[in-house]
Design a protein around this motif. Structure first.
Motif: not given
Length: 440
Positions: A144-145, A164-165, A186-189
């Motif tokens: 997703a990130d 990823p990873g 921002a979304d990942t955090l």
């Protein structure tokens, strides 16, 4: 059978009256309390003048003081409130002022663009505390990130590349979001700290309300949506909270040239440092225009005054540059050391019933270094009940508003109020007896 004698009755009445006058009236007037002096509150001519900041007429803007915490005693034994030499001291920690210095433009919320990412940083740090300079926990990025990175890149929005990873520390994710204005970070955090962006939004809006920003709402973690909107006043508070947050301030002061895998990150926050400006967030959207969170610092001699600011809805960068330059020019003209409470200034006049008069004057001068951007409120004068007193007797306090804080000093008599003596007391029974009755 005795005869009625009017003369005898008159004599007894007069004698009784004389006895009462000697036994009651005399002690009551000669030994009873004196009436308190009447008080007329006055305003000195040395009131702190206002120096208005120059703010944009369009959009929404606000300024808020960022001050140093002074834990030293503020009693009236010192000559003033400023340092007067001696050994150097450690800089005081910064804190956010309570009152807004000034506001400009409209009062309705406007889109905030990437200023929303500073809210994300503060809310995440509130949930996942981190010490300045420390990397914090590591997070392994998931599909997703990476998909966020691809989607935002396709939208031509700012991103910092991820795979990823990969393992990113909390500090590295914050650096990518704050310095590189990375929308995907921002979304990942938000997901890392709260489990989902939706859960983050609930926490972020509650945080905004709890921290005194009722007119600001976020509907995403990065500010790309117009629904993430706020006022200049609220966003100036966000800028101030960021500037006084040790982790955010450290990231901005020490921008990274590379992150995970030596991935370059360009610092998007810096703007007009030669003017004394430290950028916190700088961005542009079609609907929001240019949005800029920052602090400005004015140095005068050995002292510095810092304020946090937000300019939202600037039409372009040329206008932003001109408006910031004008603001800093007005700041350099307005920031100064001012005698907030000057020694000898009178704030009340006391007049006794027998004609004595004295002024209640400032005993200990108080100065402040800062920006008095608006006219102060009327002074608050609190006085004891005074009948007589020597010159220099402490009789109350005065409190004024200066630079968004309350400043007070003791008031003392500038001349003596003396006892009127027995003659005045005997000839003025009404005020003396009234004071006696009032004291019961």
């Amino acid at each position: 059978m005795s005869r009625f004698r009017p003369g005898r009755v008159l004599g007894i009445s007069v004698g009784t009256l004389v006895i009462l006058m000697i036994g009651v009236y005399g002690p009551a007037t000669l030994l009873g309390p004196l009436p308190s002096a009447t008080v007329t509150v006055t305003a000195p001519n040395s009131a702190v003048p206002a120096s208005t900041p120059v703010l944009p007429a369009a959009g929404s803007s606000g300024l808020l003081a960022v001050t140093a915490v002074d834990d030293t005693a503020t009693d009236d034994t010192a000559t003033n409130d400023t340092a007067t030499g001696g050994d150097p001291v450690e800089p005081a920690p910064a804190t956010l002022g309570v009152d807004t210095i000034a506001i400009g433009g409209g009062s309705d919320p406007v889109p905030m663009a990437s200023a929303a990412k500073i809210i994300t940083a503060l809310v995440v740090l509130d949930a996942k505390p981190l010490a300045a300079g420390e990397p914090g926990p590591a997070y392994s990025l998931v599909t997703a990130d990476y998909q966020d990175y691809l989607d935002y890149t396709a939208q031509d929005a700012r991103t910092v590349i991820v795979f990823p990873g990969e393992s990113w520390t909390e500090r590295e994710m914050l650096q990518a979001m704050i310095l590189g204005s990375s929308n995907n970070h921002a979304d990942t955090l938000a997901r890392w700290a709260f489990g989902s962006v939706d859960a983050y939004l609930i926490a972020a809006n509650a945080w905004l309300a709890a921290n005194g920003m009722p007119n600001t709402t976020v509907v995403d973690a990065n500010g790309l949506l117009d629904g993430s909107a706020g006022t200049g006043t609220d966003l100036a508070r966000v800028a101030g909270l960021a500037a006084t947050n040790p982790v955010v301030a450290d990231i901005i002061a020490q921008p990274a040239s590379a992150l995970v895998g030596q991935r370059g990150v360009r610092n998007t926050t810096e703007y007009l440092p030669e003017e004394g400006i430290t950028g916190i967030s700088r961005s542009y959207t079609d609907s929001g225009g240019v949005c800029f969170l920052f602090t400005g610092t004015v140095v005068a001699g050995e002292k510095a005054f810092t304020f946090a600011g937000a300019f939202l809805g600037e039409p372009d960068y040329d206008t932003l540059t001109a408006d910031l330059t004008a603001l800093m020019a007005s700041a350099r003209a307005g920031v100064t050391e001012l005698p907030v409470l000057a020694e000898g200034d009178g704030y009340a006049t006391l007049t006794t019933a027998w004609g004595d008069s004295a002024d209640a004057v400032v005993a200990t001068p108080k100065t402040r270094f800062g920006w008095q951007a608006a006219a102060g409120t009327d002074p608050v004068v609190t006085l004891d009940d005074v009948t007589t007193g020597r010159a220099g007797a402490k009789i109350g306090r005065v409190t004024v508003d200066a630079f968004g804080e309350s400043v007070s000093s003791t008031l003392e008599l500038d001349s003596s109020l003396t006892d009127p003596g027995p003659g005045w007391r005997l000839l003025h029974p009404v005020p003396v007896v009234s004071a006696l009755v009032a004291s019961w």
